[in-house]
Design a protein around this motif. Structure first.
Motif, short mmCIF file in Angstrom:
data_model
loop_
_atom_site.label_atom_id
_atom_site.label_comp_id
_atom_site.label_asym_id
_atom_site.label_seq_id
_atom_site.Cartn_x
_atom_site.Cartn_y
_atom_site.Cartn_z
N PHE A 60 41.38 51.36 16.49
CA PHE A 60 40.90 52.82 16.11
C PHE A 60 39.93 52.57 15.05
CE2 PHE A 60 41.80 56.89 13.84
CZ PHE A 60 41.19 57.53 14.75
N ALA A 61 40.01 51.44 14.29
CA ALA A 61 38.91 51.53 13.24
C ALA A 61 37.48 51.09 14.01
CB ALA A 61 39.15 50.54 12.35
N ASP A 62 37.50 50.47 15.05
CA ASP A 62 36.31 50.18 15.95
C ASP A 62 35.91 51.32 16.66
OD1 ASP A 62 34.57 48.13 16.74
OD2 ASP A 62 35.57 48.00 18.77
N PHE A 63 36.80 52.14 17.05
CA PHE A 63 36.37 53.43 17.90
C PHE A 63 35.70 54.45 16.79
CE2 PHE A 63 38.11 57.94 17.96
CZ PHE A 63 37.58 58.28 19.02
N LEU A 64 36.24 54.64 15.47
CA LEU A 64 35.59 55.34 14.33
C LEU A 64 34.41 54.96 14.13
CD1 LEU A 64 38.45 56.09 12.17
CD2 LEU A 64 37.68 57.72 13.74
N ARG A 65 34.01 53.69 14.01
CA ARG A 65 32.89 52.97 13.77
C ARG A 65 31.73 53.26 14.74
NH1 ARG A 65 30.06 49.00 15.69
NH2 ARG A 65 31.81 48.06 16.72
N GLN A 66 32.24 53.11 16.09
CA GLN A 66 31.38 53.52 17.17
C GLN A 66 30.97 54.98 17.44
OE1 GLN A 66 33.20 51.92 20.56
NE2 GLN A 66 32.97 49.86 20.10
N ARG A 67 31.86 55.81 17.02
CA ARG A 67 31.75 57.04 17.08
C ARG A 67 30.72 57.67 16.17
NH1 ARG A 67 36.15 61.91 17.09
NH2 ARG A 67 34.66 63.79 17.25
N VAL A 68 30.76 57.27 14.72
CA VAL A 68 29.87 57.19 13.68
C VAL A 68 28.39 56.81 14.13
CG1 VAL A 68 29.13 56.88 11.26
CG2 VAL A 68 31.55 57.45 11.82
N GLU A 69 28.40 55.55 14.62
CA GLU A 69 27.18 54.88 14.96
C GLU A 69 26.25 55.94 16.09
OE1 GLU A 69 27.72 51.05 15.67
OE2 GLU A 69 27.87 50.30 13.83
N ALA A 70 27.20 56.27 17.02
CA ALA A 70 26.71 57.12 18.37
C ALA A 70 26.00 58.37 17.71
CB ALA A 70 27.75 57.44 19.21
#
Length: 236
Positions: A3-13
């Motif tokens: 989930f942390a990786d998902f949040l990071r990718q969402r912020v970067e996107a």
């Protein structure tokens, strides 16, 4: 991976999307010119780049400190004052829970993000000065309608930096003792004396609080729809 990786990718996107729609090489000169004319405005930024008010305010926070020499704060809240997003590097003290989380906390009822919902023209930009324990701040707040509910998007700076913004001439000025004072954390004494122990309210729980994270590689996204979209445009 998690989930942390998902949040990071969402912020970067999201940041990548802002950089594409509002490139720094165009945004910075526009804002620098507006500052020189003492006409900084999130509304103008949103109009010129054809983006939402919220996105324009986010982008403003991305560039303001480094390129304009301004420290500022940003909030997104609903009509009840619940904070959904918050950012500050200007010393403004947000309400926090015991773990330091800001999101989900109740905003002071004297802040611009609350007062804008009671404005005579609630869909025009609302300006206000607020005296707080950490100093006086000037804020502009705007209601950004959505299909679910209306949210207030607020951008603010310290008193001395208000001179660069449109709306600085407002005469609205309020006092807030939050988050630690008796400003609005407790009801007025006369109301407490009358009603304490006589009411037992039940808060409505938001459904997303009780729901689990949707399954799939990309939570909340229908992969079939994504692949059909890609297939339709593959020839392009």
């Amino acid at each position: 991976r998690d989930f942390a990786d998902f949040l990071r990718q969402r912020v970067e996107a999201n940041y990548f999307g802002a950089a594409i729609l509002m490139p720094e090489r165009s945004v910075v000169p526009f804002l620098q010119e507006a500052k020189a004319a003492r006409e900084l405005s999130v509304e103008d930024l949103a109009d010129v780049f054809s983006v939402s008010y919220e996105m324009a305010a986010h982008r403003f926070t991305n560039v303001a400190t480094h390129h304009l020499g301004l420290q500022l704060h940003f909030t997104k809240n609903d009509e009840n004052g619940t904070i959904y997003k918050a950012y500050a590097n200007d010393g403004l003290a947000f309400p926090q829970d015991e773990d330091g989380a800001i999101e989900g906390q109740r905003m002071c009822r004297e802040w611009a993000g609350r007062h804008v919902f009671g404005a005579a023209d609630r869909f025009s930009v609302y300006y206000q000065y607020t005296d707080t324990p950490n100093g006086t701040y000037w804020c502009l707040s705007h209601i950004d309608p959505s299909h679910e509910r209306d949210f207030a998007i607020t951008l603010g700076v310290r008193f001395e930096d208000s001179r660069w913004f449109r709306g600085r001439e407002t005469t609205r000025r309020v006092k807030s003792a939050c988050p630690d004072g008796d400003c609005c954390q407790r009801p007025p004494k006369e109301l407490s004396d009358r009603w304490e122990g006589m009411a037992w309210p039940s808060a409505r729980a938001h459904s997303h609080v009780l729901s689990v994270l949707p399954p799939g590689a990309f939570p909340g996204v229908d992969e079939a729809d994504v692949y059909e979209f890609l297939d339709r445009h593959a020839a392009e």
